[in-house]
Design a protein around this motif. Structure first.
Motif, PDB file in Angstrom:
ATOM      1  N   PRO A 185       0.845  -1.198   0.000  1.00 13.50           N
ATOM      2  CA  PRO A 185       0.000   0.000   0.000  1.00 13.50           C
ATOM      3  C   PRO A 185       0.879   1.246   0.000  1.00 13.50           C
ATOM      4  N   MET A 186       0.364   2.356  -0.504  1.00 16.39           N
ATOM      5  CA  MET A 186       1.142   3.600  -0.450  1.00 16.39           C
ATOM      6  C   MET A 186       1.334   4.036   0.996  1.00 16.39           C
ATOM      7  N   SER A 187       0.459   3.561   1.898  1.00 12.14           N
ATOM      8  CA  SER A 187       0.600   3.805   3.329  1.00 12.14           C
ATOM      9  C   SER A 187      -0.288   2.833   4.085  1.00 12.14           C
ATOM     10  N   ASP A 188       0.123   2.459   5.287  1.00 16.22           N
ATOM     11  CA  ASP A 188      -0.715   1.629   6.149  1.00 16.22           C
ATOM     12  C   ASP A 188      -1.766   2.459   6.887  1.00 16.22           C
ATOM     13  N   THR A 189      -1.653   3.777   6.789  1.00 11.04           N
ATOM     14  CA  THR A 189      -2.545   4.685   7.518  1.00 11.04           C
ATOM     15  C   THR A 189      -3.643   5.218   6.594  1.00 11.04           C
ATOM     16  N   PRO A 190      -4.919   5.141   7.010  1.00  8.34           N
ATOM     17  CA  PRO A 190      -5.998   5.674   6.176  1.00  8.34           C
ATOM     18  C   PRO A 190      -5.814   7.177   5.925  1.00  8.34           C
ATOM     19  N   VAL A 191      -6.070   7.603   4.698  1.00  5.48           N
ATOM     20  CA  VAL A 191      -5.928   9.008   4.330  1.00  5.48           C
ATOM     21  C   VAL A 191      -6.821   9.276   3.125  1.00  5.48           C
ATOM     22  N   ASP A 192      -7.222  10.544   2.947  1.00 10.79           N
ATOM     23  CA  ASP A 192      -8.075  10.922   1.819  1.00 10.79           C
ATOM     24  C   ASP A 192      -7.373  11.927   0.917  1.00 10.79           C
ATOM     25  N   LEU A 193      -7.913  12.056  -0.267  1.00  9.86           N
ATOM     26  CA  LEU A 193      -7.427  13.039  -1.227  1.00  9.86           C
ATOM     27  C   LEU A 193      -8.223  14.332  -1.034  1.00  9.86           C
ATOM     28  N   VAL A 194      -7.528  15.475  -1.078  1.00  9.54           N
ATOM     29  CA  VAL A 194      -8.161  16.781  -0.896  1.00  9.54           C
ATOM     30  C   VAL A 194      -7.757  17.706  -2.042  1.00  9.54           C
ATOM     31  N   ALA A 195      -8.726  18.294  -2.702  1.00 13.91           N
ATOM     32  CA  ALA A 195      -8.459  19.267  -3.764  1.00 13.91           C
ATOM     33  C   ALA A 195      -8.901  20.651  -3.305  1.00 13.91           C
ATOM     34  N   ASP A 216     -13.560  13.357  -8.422  1.00 12.74           N
ATOM     35  CA  ASP A 216     -13.879  12.821  -9.754  1.00 12.74           C
ATOM     36  C   ASP A 216     -15.025  13.584 -10.404  1.00 12.74           C
ATOM     37  N   ALA A 217     -15.911  14.138  -9.586  1.00  8.87           N
ATOM     38  CA  ALA A 217     -17.103  14.831 -10.107  1.00  8.87           C
ATOM     39  C   ALA A 217     -16.865  16.313 -10.378  1.00  8.87           C
ATOM     40  N   LEU A 218     -15.667  16.819 -10.128  1.00 14.19           N
ATOM     41  CA  LEU A 218     -15.374  18.242 -10.321  1.00 14.19           C
ATOM     42  C   LEU A 218     -15.561  18.650 -11.785  1.00 14.19           C
ATOM     43  N   LYS A 219     -15.983  19.901 -11.968  1.00  5.66           N
ATOM     44  CA  LYS A 219     -16.140  20.458 -13.313  1.00  5.66           C
ATOM     45  C   LYS A 219     -15.097  21.530 -13.608  1.00  5.66           C
ATOM     46  N   THR A 220     -14.332  21.928 -12.584  1.00  7.86           N
ATOM     47  CA  THR A 220     -13.258  22.899 -12.762  1.00  7.86           C
ATOM     48  C   THR A 220     -11.952  22.317 -12.238  1.00  7.86           C
ATOM     49  N   VAL A 221     -10.862  22.697 -12.872  1.00  5.88           N
ATOM     50  CA  VAL A 221      -9.547  22.158 -12.522  1.00  5.88           C
ATOM     51  C   VAL A 221      -9.107  22.688 -11.162  1.00  5.88           C
ATOM     52  N   PRO A 222      -8.720  21.814 -10.223  1.00  2.41           N
ATOM     53  CA  PRO A 222      -8.291  22.290  -8.904  1.00  2.41           C
ATOM     54  C   PRO A 222      -6.943  23.000  -8.964  1.00  2.41           C
ATOM     55  N   GLU A 223      -6.741  23.940  -8.042  1.00  2.00           N
ATOM     56  CA  GLU A 223      -5.458  24.636  -7.951  1.00  2.00           C
ATOM     57  C   GLU A 223      -4.391  23.729  -7.337  1.00  2.00           C
ATOM     58  N   THR A 224      -4.763  23.004  -6.303  1.00  2.00           N
ATOM     59  CA  THR A 224      -3.838  22.092  -5.638  1.00  2.00           C
ATOM     60  C   THR A 224      -4.563  20.800  -5.288  1.00  2.00           C
ATOM     61  N   VAL A 225      -3.775  19.735  -5.150  1.00  6.46           N
ATOM     62  CA  VAL A 225      -4.300  18.456  -4.682  1.00  6.46           C
ATOM     63  C   VAL A 225      -3.307  17.919  -3.657  1.00  6.46           C
ATOM     64  N   ALA A 226      -3.830  17.477  -2.516  1.00 10.68           N
ATOM     65  CA  ALA A 226      -2.962  17.011  -1.436  1.00 10.68           C
ATOM     66  C   ALA A 226      -3.629  15.854  -0.708  1.00 10.68           C
ATOM     67  N   LEU A 227      -2.906  15.284   0.247  1.00  8.13           N
ATOM     68  CA  LEU A 227      -3.479  14.280   1.130  1.00  8.13           C
ATOM     69  C   LEU A 227      -4.026  14.965   2.370  1.00  8.13           C
ATOM     70  N   SER A 228      -5.055  14.383   2.975  1.00 11.12           N
ATOM     71  CA  SER A 228      -5.708  15.004   4.130  1.00 11.12           C
ATOM     72  C   SER A 228      -4.842  14.968   5.389  1.00 11.12           C
ATOM     73  N   ASP A 229      -3.810  14.153   5.388  1.00 13.00           N
ATOM     74  CA  ASP A 229      -2.908  14.071   6.528  1.00 13.00           C
ATOM     75  C   ASP A 229      -1.543  13.613   6.017  1.00 13.00           C
ATOM     76  N   ILE A 230      -0.518  13.766   6.827  1.00  9.76           N
ATOM     77  CA  ILE A 230       0.815  13.291   6.456  1.00  9.76           C
ATOM     78  C   ILE A 230       0.906  11.807   6.769  1.00  9.76           C
ATOM     79  N   VAL A 231       1.165  11.015   5.758  1.00  9.47           N
ATOM     80  CA  VAL A 231       1.328   9.569   5.932  1.00  9.47           C
ATOM     81  C   VAL A 231       2.631   9.148   5.262  1.00  9.47           C
ATOM     82  N   PHE A 232       3.088   7.957   5.595  1.00 11.61           N
ATOM     83  CA  PHE A 232       4.348   7.477   5.034  1.00 11.61           C
ATOM     84  C   PHE A 232       4.182   6.071   4.479  1.00 11.61           C
TER      85      PHE A 232
END
Length: 299
Positions: A121-131, A146-162
């Protein structure tokens, strides 16, 4: 030959299927931010990472005639609360609860199914995508993004995971790192947002190859004006690849006579037969010297 594949969704599973006949040592690093379908329900009720793409990748490398693999692919129908759930997802959930480690659970399921390659897995810790949109609005979760109609300025994870240590070690020791194909924001990008994966990608001497889709993605990703590779690099803040195999390059390398079924690939983001042929050609000895690269684009 040591190969690392990074991504998620159907794209990564197709990549693994395409590489399977080449007898390489493969490590797959799988996106774990999906929050839809059976995976989303399991995440919501059990606070675990997304298991669906992991299951899909394991089954891609399992033997087709293995009875347990056939059972793991089974999705329950008309079974009350079980309806819509894949048995493979529930097996991974059970193994995770027993071991308290998704990485260990994946290793155990691979062992049960006779899969000798490494799935992580990319991480053992649950995390979400945030735009974050241009107006400052934050959009949480893959389904909403996935349902967005406009291009996001940034995309990140909801928390720091490793990522697990095995994942970064595999990247650092790889001969090739393949990134993609698949949905850019929700399959390819999430693992690239993990800090120690980013560090490993910037330190590795492996040839880092970004594989584009064979068709345009019908999502907000297709609305932005840059090339996919340029956009991803801009979102990440660093150059994540050495080579891009573009859609045009895939068509150029794959010069076989196409059957009617093969011609339908343009309706899909990725095609198994094409991926297998292109990767076979790309990985031929002396096809390219990975130590003499300056961000080439094959097109």
């Amino acid at each position: 030959m040591k190969i690392v594949c990074i991504g998620g969704g159907h794209g990564l599973a197709q990549m693994l299927l395409a590489l399977k006949p080449l007898n390489a040592h493969i490590t797959a690093i799988v996106a774990t931010t999906d929050n839809g379908g059976s995976t989303g329900e399991i995440r919501k009720n059990n606070n675990v990472i997304a298991l669906g793409d992991i299951r899909r990748c394991i089954l891609a490398l399992a033997e087709d005639n293995d009875l347990l693999a056939v059972m793991a692919k089974q999705r329950f129908e008309h079974c009350g609360q079980l309806s819509g759930h894949s048995l493979g997802n529930l097996m991974l959930l059970a193994l995770t609860q027993i071991s308290s480690s998704p990485t260990d659970a994946i290793t155990w399921l691979c062992h049960l199914l006779g899969v000798e390659q490494t799935i992580l897995p990319m991480s053992d810790t649950p995390v979400d995508l945030v735009a974050t949109l241009a107006n400052g609005k934050r959009v949480l979760g893959e389904c909403s993004i996935d349902a967005l109609k406009t291009v996001p300025e940034t995309v990140a994870l909801s928390d720091i995971v490793f990522a697990p240590l095995q994942a970064t070690s595999a990247i650092l020791n790889a001969d090739y790192v393949f990134i993609g194909p698949g949905s850019v924001l929700t399959s390819v990008l999430p693992p690239l947002l993990v800090p120690n994966i980013q560090q490993a990608l910037q330190k590795t001497l492996a040839c880092r190859v970004f594989v584009e889709n064979v068709a345009k993605e019908q999502s907000v990703a297709d609305l932005q004006p840059l090339s996919t590779q340029e956009w991803l690099s801009q979102l990440l803040g660093f150059q994540f690849n050495d080579i891009t195999i573009t859609t045009d390059a895939i068509s150029l390398i794959d010069q076989r006579e196409h059957t009617e079924q093969h011609n339908l690939k343009n309706e899909q983001l990725h095609d198994l037969s094409t991926l297998n042929h292109v990767l076979s050609q790309f990985l031929k000895p002396n096809y390219i010297n990975s130590h003499d690269l300056s961000n080439q684009t094959l097109h």
